[in-house]
Write an enzyme that holds these catalytic residues in place. Structure first.
Site, short mmCIF file in Angstrom:
data_model
loop_
_atom_site.label_atom_id
_atom_site.label_comp_id
_atom_site.label_asym_id
_atom_site.label_seq_id
_atom_site.Cartn_x
_atom_site.Cartn_y
_atom_site.Cartn_z
N LYS A 22 0.84 -1.21 0.00
CA LYS A 22 0.00 0.00 0.00
C LYS A 22 0.88 1.25 0.00
O LYS A 22 0.67 2.17 -0.78
CB LYS A 22 -0.87 0.01 1.26
N ASN A 23 1.90 1.26 0.87
CA ASN A 23 2.67 2.49 1.05
C ASN A 23 3.72 2.71 -0.03
O ASN A 23 4.41 3.73 -0.03
CB ASN A 23 3.31 2.51 2.44
N ARG A 92 -5.52 10.88 4.19
CA ARG A 92 -4.70 12.05 4.40
C ARG A 92 -3.40 11.97 3.62
O ARG A 92 -2.78 12.96 3.31
CB ARG A 92 -4.41 12.25 5.87
N CYS A 116 -5.40 12.21 12.27
CA CYS A 116 -6.16 10.96 12.17
C CYS A 116 -6.05 10.28 13.54
O CYS A 116 -5.59 10.87 14.50
CB CYS A 116 -5.59 10.09 11.06
N ARG A 121 -0.71 14.48 12.68
CA ARG A 121 -0.15 14.30 11.33
C ARG A 121 0.15 15.65 10.65
O ARG A 121 -0.40 16.00 9.62
CB ARG A 121 -1.10 13.47 10.46
N PRO A 122 0.99 16.47 11.26
CA PRO A 122 1.31 17.77 10.64
C PRO A 122 2.02 17.59 9.29
O PRO A 122 2.56 16.52 9.00
CB PRO A 122 2.24 18.41 11.66
N ILE A 123 1.99 18.65 8.49
CA ILE A 123 2.67 18.60 7.19
C ILE A 123 3.64 19.78 7.04
O ILE A 123 3.97 20.21 5.93
CB ILE A 123 1.65 18.62 6.02
N ASP A 124 4.10 20.31 8.17
CA ASP A 124 4.99 21.48 8.14
C ASP A 124 6.24 21.23 7.28
O ASP A 124 6.68 22.12 6.53
CB ASP A 124 5.39 21.87 9.56
N ASP A 305 4.52 0.70 12.10
CA ASP A 305 3.32 0.04 11.55
C ASP A 305 3.19 -1.41 12.03
O ASP A 305 2.20 -2.06 11.72
CB ASP A 305 3.34 0.06 10.02
N ARG A 397 -8.56 -0.86 4.85
CA ARG A 397 -7.71 0.17 4.20
C ARG A 397 -6.36 -0.41 3.84
O ARG A 397 -5.73 0.05 2.89
CB ARG A 397 -7.51 1.36 5.15
C1 EPZ Z 1 3.99 7.02 6.21
O1 EPZ Z 1 3.20 8.02 6.83
C2 EPZ Z 1 3.11 5.78 6.12
N1 EPZ Z 1 1.95 6.05 5.28
C3 EPZ Z 1 2.66 5.36 7.51
O2 EPZ Z 1 1.91 4.16 7.38
C4 EPZ Z 1 3.91 5.06 8.35
O3 EPZ Z 1 3.51 4.75 9.67
C5 EPZ Z 1 4.81 6.30 8.36
O4 EPZ Z 1 5.13 6.70 7.01
C6 EPZ Z 1 6.12 6.03 9.10
O5 EPZ Z 1 6.78 4.96 8.53
C7 EPZ Z 1 2.10 6.01 3.93
O6 EPZ Z 1 3.16 5.79 3.41
C8 EPZ Z 1 0.85 6.26 3.12
P1 EPZ Z 1 5.98 10.45 8.36
P2 EPZ Z 1 3.73 9.55 6.86
O7 EPZ Z 1 5.83 11.69 7.55
O8 EPZ Z 1 4.43 9.86 5.60
C9 EPZ Z 1 5.82 13.75 11.78
C10 EPZ Z 1 0.11 2.69 7.78
O9 EPZ Z 1 -0.32 2.14 8.80
N2 EPZ Z 1 5.76 14.76 10.71
O10 EPZ Z 1 7.24 9.67 8.23
O11 EPZ Z 1 2.59 10.40 7.26
C11 EPZ Z 1 4.54 12.93 11.87
O12 EPZ Z 1 3.55 13.59 12.64
C12 EPZ Z 1 0.52 4.15 7.80
O13 EPZ Z 1 0.26 2.11 6.67
C13 EPZ Z 1 5.84 16.10 11.04
O14 EPZ Z 1 5.92 16.46 12.20
O15 EPZ Z 1 4.78 9.46 8.06
C14 EPZ Z 1 5.00 11.67 12.55
O16 EPZ Z 1 5.05 11.88 13.94
C15 EPZ Z 1 0.29 4.78 9.15
N3 EPZ Z 1 5.78 17.03 10.04
C16 EPZ Z 1 6.44 11.50 12.01
O17 EPZ Z 1 6.82 12.79 11.48
C17 EPZ Z 1 5.68 16.68 8.73
O18 EPZ Z 1 5.65 17.57 7.85
C18 EPZ Z 1 6.56 10.45 10.90
O19 EPZ Z 1 5.68 10.82 9.89
C19 EPZ Z 1 5.60 15.30 8.40
C20 EPZ Z 1 5.65 14.36 9.40
#
Ligand code: EPZ
Length: 417
Positions: A22-23, A92, A116, A121-124, A305, A397
């Site tokens: 999926k990812n 998201r 979620c 899940r910030p996107i900063d 995960d 999902r």
């Molecule tokens: C991806 O999410 C995966 N989703 C997640 O899988 C997975 O848990 C995660 O990576 C970590 O491996 C997909 O690939 C679709 P991150 P993502 O950005 O990209 C913080 C599942 O169960 N952060 O690496 O959202 C964030 O809040 C899902 O399949 C910021 O602060 O993960 C988190 O605490 C769940 N600012 C940490 O970083 C940002 O701009 C890791 O998030 C972006 C992220």
């Protein structure tokens, strides 16, 4: 909403074939809009999140055809810059379309993806990097209005190896002017798969899988065919199912290297694991050993995960285990559900202390998120009596026919719509 009903006590045995990740496929599907080209993607899993991404591509005007596990996308007819709000709310991770759409159209309107179940899940980091590349992003009334007169390559230092931010920047950089260097990039295997797809389409991406990813902008992309990598988390989940039921399962179509951290912890828990070239056999122990400490970390550390699934296992271990969830802010919701089944788990912020009990007992439980739902099914496989898991849409999902596969492996399980 659907619920799964499982009667515990059966040992699982047999073979399970792992489908596409999926990812990996979600960012690849986002990448299909970058060029005026056709993408043929094989080994696409049949999942709710993939359906949502398919709907988004169709809503943007792309032609999409789905035949079994193959998905064909022609992005030439793309004619919209607005990502449907209800679809972003449902998934998201559609935020990675920002980079791809800015690459293609120089413009995109997307609703701010809310938090979620596992955190805000910030996107900063996404926004900061895209602005550094020349995107103007205005946030108002819950929407992001993004435009650019042309993205330009630049050096980006990520504060944290965010998977989504790394992917978004890669997609924005594919046709940017000049070279983009992402430092402290996420090293997940799904990013290597994205690089592989992009380079087959004529992009120039190097370094995926390491903490420095370099993208040299190109003018156009060509038609591409790609076979999606297998899902390491789905594989790990079935490994945990074998472990928790004293089972003996062969997991086929995997990349052994992707499962090293998961296998290491399952061996610590007492499992026997025999690797072959692209499969493994895992035999669960009579009693699960407790594990002193598990810390979830970015790849190649133990994956967040798999945290919920291993917690189910450790709830019946012969001692006390500690799990430290360092990646997400609020990813222990399954613990309270496991407690309803007799588990002895205490949460201290982002640390869970699991005191193994001899036996779980079946109960009515509710899935709160994707991996938490899988965790409750695993617990139900071994609990005494009947366990019900509500809200199985969370599970759908990320898992294809989860209950059907478990039934084929010998579980006494059914789904009620
Ligand atoms: C991806 O999410 C995966 N989703 C997640 O899988 C997975 O848990 C995660 O990576 C970590 O491996 C997909 O690939 C679709 P991150 P993502 O950005 O990209 C913080 C599942 O169960 N952060 O690496 O959202 C964030 O809040 C899902 O399949 C910021 O602060 O993960 C988190 O605490 C769940 N600012 C940490 O970083 C940002 O701009 C890791 O998030 C972006 C992220």
């Amino acid at each position: 909403m659907g619920k799964i009903i499982v009667n515990g006590g059966n040992q699982l045995s047999g073979e399970v074939y792992i489908n596409g990740a999926k990812n990996a496929v979600l960012p690849i599907l986002a990448a299909t809009v970058i060029g005026n080209n056709e993408s043929t993607i094989f080994n696409v899993p049949d999942l709710r999140d993939v359906e949502v991404m398919e709907k988004i591509l169709l809503s943007l005007g792309c032609d999409v055809k789905r035949i079994d596990k193959m998905m064909w996308v022609d992005s030439k007819p793309l004619n919209s810059i607005r990502i449907p709000d209800e679809l972003v709310r449902e998934m998201r991770s559609s935020i990675i379309l920002m980079g791809a759409m800015l690459s293609r159209c120089g413009e995109v309107i997307i609703s701010y993806p809310g938090g979620c179940e596992i955190g805000p899940r910030p996107i900063d980091m996404h926004l900061k990097a895209l602005r550094e590349m020349g995107a103007e992003i205005e946030e108002s009334h819950g929407f992001l209005y993004c435009r650019t007169n042309g993205l330009k390559g630049c050096e980006i230092q990520l504060d944290y190896p965010s998977v989504g931010a790394t992917e978004n920047i890669m997609l924005a950089a594919v046709k940017a002017k000049g070279i983009t260097v992402i430092r402290n990039a996420a090293r997940e295997p799904e990013i290597i798969d994205l690089q592989s797809y992009l380079n087959k389409a004529g992009a120039k991406v190097n370094g995926a899988g390491t903490s420095i990813v370099i993208i040299e902008g190109v003018d156009e992309l060509v038609d591409v065919t790609h076979n999606t990598m297998p899902d390491r988390i789905v594989a790990g989940t079935y490994m945990a199912a074998s472990a928790i039921t004293q089972g003996e399962i062969v997991v086929k179509n995997i990349i052994i290297d992707h499962l090293q951290a998961i296998s290491a912890k399952l061996r610590e828990a007492g499992c026997l694991i025999y690797n072959d070239s692209n499969s493994l056999k895992i035999i669960g122990p009579k009693r699960i050993n407790s594990i002193e400490m598990i810390q979830t970390l970015p790849y190649p550390g133990f994956p967040t995960d798999m945290q919920a699934q291993i917690m189910a296992l450790l709830s019946i271990a012969n001692g006390t285990s500690i799990i430290s969830e360092t990646v997400f802010e609020n990813r222990f919701k399954h613990a309270e559900e496991l407690t309803r089944m007799g588990a002895n788990i205490k949460i201290f912020g982002k640390v869970a202390v699991i005191k193994g009990v001899k036996e779980l007992t079946g109960a009515k439980t509710t899935a709160k998120d994707l991996r938490g739902g899988a965790c409750l099914v695993l617990a139900g496989l071994v609990a005494k009596g009947t366990t019900e898991i509500e809200n199985v849409y969370h599970i759908n999902r990320g898992y294809e026919d989860f209950h059907i596969t478990l039934k084929e492996l010998g579980a006494d399980i059914k789904m009620i719509e």
